[in-house]
Design a protein around this motif. Sequence first.
Motif, PDB file in Angstrom:
ATOM      1  N   ALA A   1     110.473  48.355 -21.933  1.00  6.79           N
ATOM      2  CA  ALA A   1     111.840  48.633 -21.494  1.00  6.79           C
ATOM      3  C   ALA A   1     112.715  49.119 -22.644  1.00  6.79           C
ATOM      4  N   ASP A   2     113.436  50.208 -22.399  1.00  2.00           N
ATOM      5  CA  ASP A   2     114.431  50.749 -23.339  1.00  2.00           C
ATOM      6  C   ASP A   2     113.828  51.220 -24.668  1.00  2.00           C
ATOM      7  N   GLU A   3     112.542  51.487 -24.690  1.00  2.00           N
ATOM      8  CA  GLU A   3     111.911  51.993 -25.906  1.00  2.00           C
ATOM      9  C   GLU A   3     110.955  53.127 -25.563  1.00  2.00           C
ATOM     10  N   GLU A   4     110.708  53.992 -26.532  1.00  2.00           N
ATOM     11  CA  GLU A   4     109.714  55.057 -26.356  1.00  2.00           C
ATOM     12  C   GLU A   4     108.352  54.498 -26.751  1.00  2.00           C
ATOM     13  N   ALA A   5     107.875  53.576 -25.940  1.00  2.00           N
ATOM     14  CA  ALA A   5     106.610  52.897 -26.227  1.00  2.00           C
ATOM     15  C   ALA A   5     106.007  52.357 -24.932  1.00  2.00           C
ATOM     16  N   TYR A   6     104.704  52.175 -24.960  1.00  2.00           N
ATOM     17  CA  TYR A   6     103.974  51.676 -23.798  1.00  2.00           C
ATOM     18  C   TYR A   6     103.103  50.493 -24.217  1.00  2.00           C
ATOM     19  N   VAL A   7     102.822  49.641 -23.254  1.00  2.00           N
ATOM     20  CA  VAL A   7     101.879  48.549 -23.441  1.00  2.00           C
ATOM     21  C   VAL A   7     100.521  49.023 -22.928  1.00  2.00           C
ATOM     22  N   ALA A   8      99.468  48.755 -23.689  1.00  2.22           N
ATOM     23  CA  ALA A   8      98.130  49.185 -23.296  1.00  2.22           C
ATOM     24  C   ALA A   8      97.118  48.094 -23.625  1.00  2.22           C
ATOM     25  N   ARG A   9      95.894  48.292 -23.122  1.00  4.57           N
ATOM     26  CA  ARG A   9      94.774  47.406 -23.436  1.00  4.57           C
ATOM     27  C   ARG A   9      93.573  48.236 -23.871  1.00  4.57           C
ATOM     28  N   THR A  10      92.798  47.729 -24.821  1.00  6.91           N
ATOM     29  CA  THR A  10      91.532  48.343 -25.190  1.00  6.91           C
ATOM     30  C   THR A  10      90.406  47.642 -24.426  1.00  6.91           C
ATOM     31  N   TYR A  11      89.181  48.103 -24.621  1.00  6.35           N
ATOM     32  CA  TYR A  11      88.053  47.439 -23.958  1.00  6.35           C
ATOM     33  C   TYR A  11      87.906  46.001 -24.430  1.00  6.35           C
ATOM     34  N   LYS A  12      88.508  45.675 -25.575  1.00  6.04           N
ATOM     35  CA  LYS A  12      88.422  44.322 -26.121  1.00  6.04           C
ATOM     36  C   LYS A  12      89.431  43.362 -25.505  1.00  6.04           C
ATOM     37  N   ASP A  13      90.234  43.838 -24.570  1.00  6.78           N
ATOM     38  CA  ASP A  13      91.342  43.027 -24.059  1.00  6.78           C
ATOM     39  C   ASP A  13      91.291  42.881 -22.550  1.00  6.78           C
TER      40      ASP A  13
END
Length: 446
Positions: free
Chosen positions: A391-403
């Motif tokens: 929220a309110d940022e130029e960023a995303y939450v992601a997951r790798t295969y390890k997560d």
Amino acid sequence: MMKKILFVSLGCDKNLVDSEMMLGMLAQSGYEFTDDEREADIVVINTCCFINDAKEESINTILEMAEYKKNGLIEMLIVTGCLAQRYREEIQTEIPEVDAIVGTTAISEIVKTFDEVTGGKRQNHYKSLSEKPLTGVERVVTTGGHYAYLKIAEGCDKHCTYCIIPKVRGNYRSVPMEELVREAQELADKGVKELILVAQETTVYGMDLYGHKALPELLRRLCEINDIYWIRILYCYPEEIDDELIRTMKEEKKICHYLDLPVQHASDNILKRMGRKTDKRQLEDIIAKLRQEIPDICLRTTLISGFPGETEEDHEQLLDFVDRMEFDRLGVFIYSQEEDTPAAVMPEQISEEVKEDRRAQLMELQQEIAFAAAADMAGTVVTAMIEGKVADEEAYVARTYKDAPNVDGFLFVNTNRELMTGDFVKVKITASYEYDLIGELEDEFT
């Protein structure tokens, strides 16, 4: 006017699949749902009772909703799941605001239960714990749509001395492979890109139906589904991991190099008291083999601290094991003294203070291991699945295969590009913060 339902799902991901099935059956019968208890006419609580904390959460949620009913804020209250199965008489006696109780193997009766309750009839529903797993139900996926759990079996035959699951879920019953492939295809058609296979134990899938471990065959069948990109396997008992499973993981590109191995302890004394089927040497051997055969494998485990009879020497052995094995992901539960289990009446029960202290030592050691491993990721490029925007940022939450979702860390991706949940992207890791990673889209470096 059709009643509005608030559905509260507690506990594990296997319980969540049951909730999604019940939601699906109710949706097909025309019932409407809400996430706001102030709008709800009926509340369903799908409960858990695996350990004391889960039991307390379930009881407190029931009591909270019972107060809502007393005060006229909701009309009806239905309780399902493991706590409902295990303590049905106590719930009926102590919480009269509960209108109906549905056992773990009777979730197919949820629509009938609603019809009865709304018609003024109080009727509980239970079936044999040997009942075949429910299949053929179109689920309401509640995980966001880009990943979903696929429950491949019900119950457990292991009978670990600390565990109540066989008494509330029954013996191990595999879901027929054709049903699982059909369900997986339906999930893929709805946009699911990651399948997460779950059961009390996934590694013995098919033994009861086919006379052999059929998990590798199931995995190969699931890998044939075009729109599935990742397949993740949880809850693999170490002693059941064989060469065919390892070979399948190596050969099938869609299978994440990730395994959840619930080892629980590393002292032979405690493993024997727990009723586990491995000793420390066998655990070390299977971990070494997995890492030799699949060098980039991510291993997750869970441990129990303060099991009855655990000496300081046993605890030190476990600390040494964690230090040497360097698990990528690790969680620790303090031992929960569950009535009707053999461990509950064992002598030499450990005080809560000692349990907590030993848990803290294990987690402090694991933090050092995990934080260092995260820092070592800097400069590498990984494939990640976008989970959502910050929220309110130029960023995303992601997951790798390890997560795995909800239990492991995150990768935060800085970018001004427009990305969608479920997108797969290449990310260059630039930094880490504790368990989490930070990075940027790879091509933004060129």
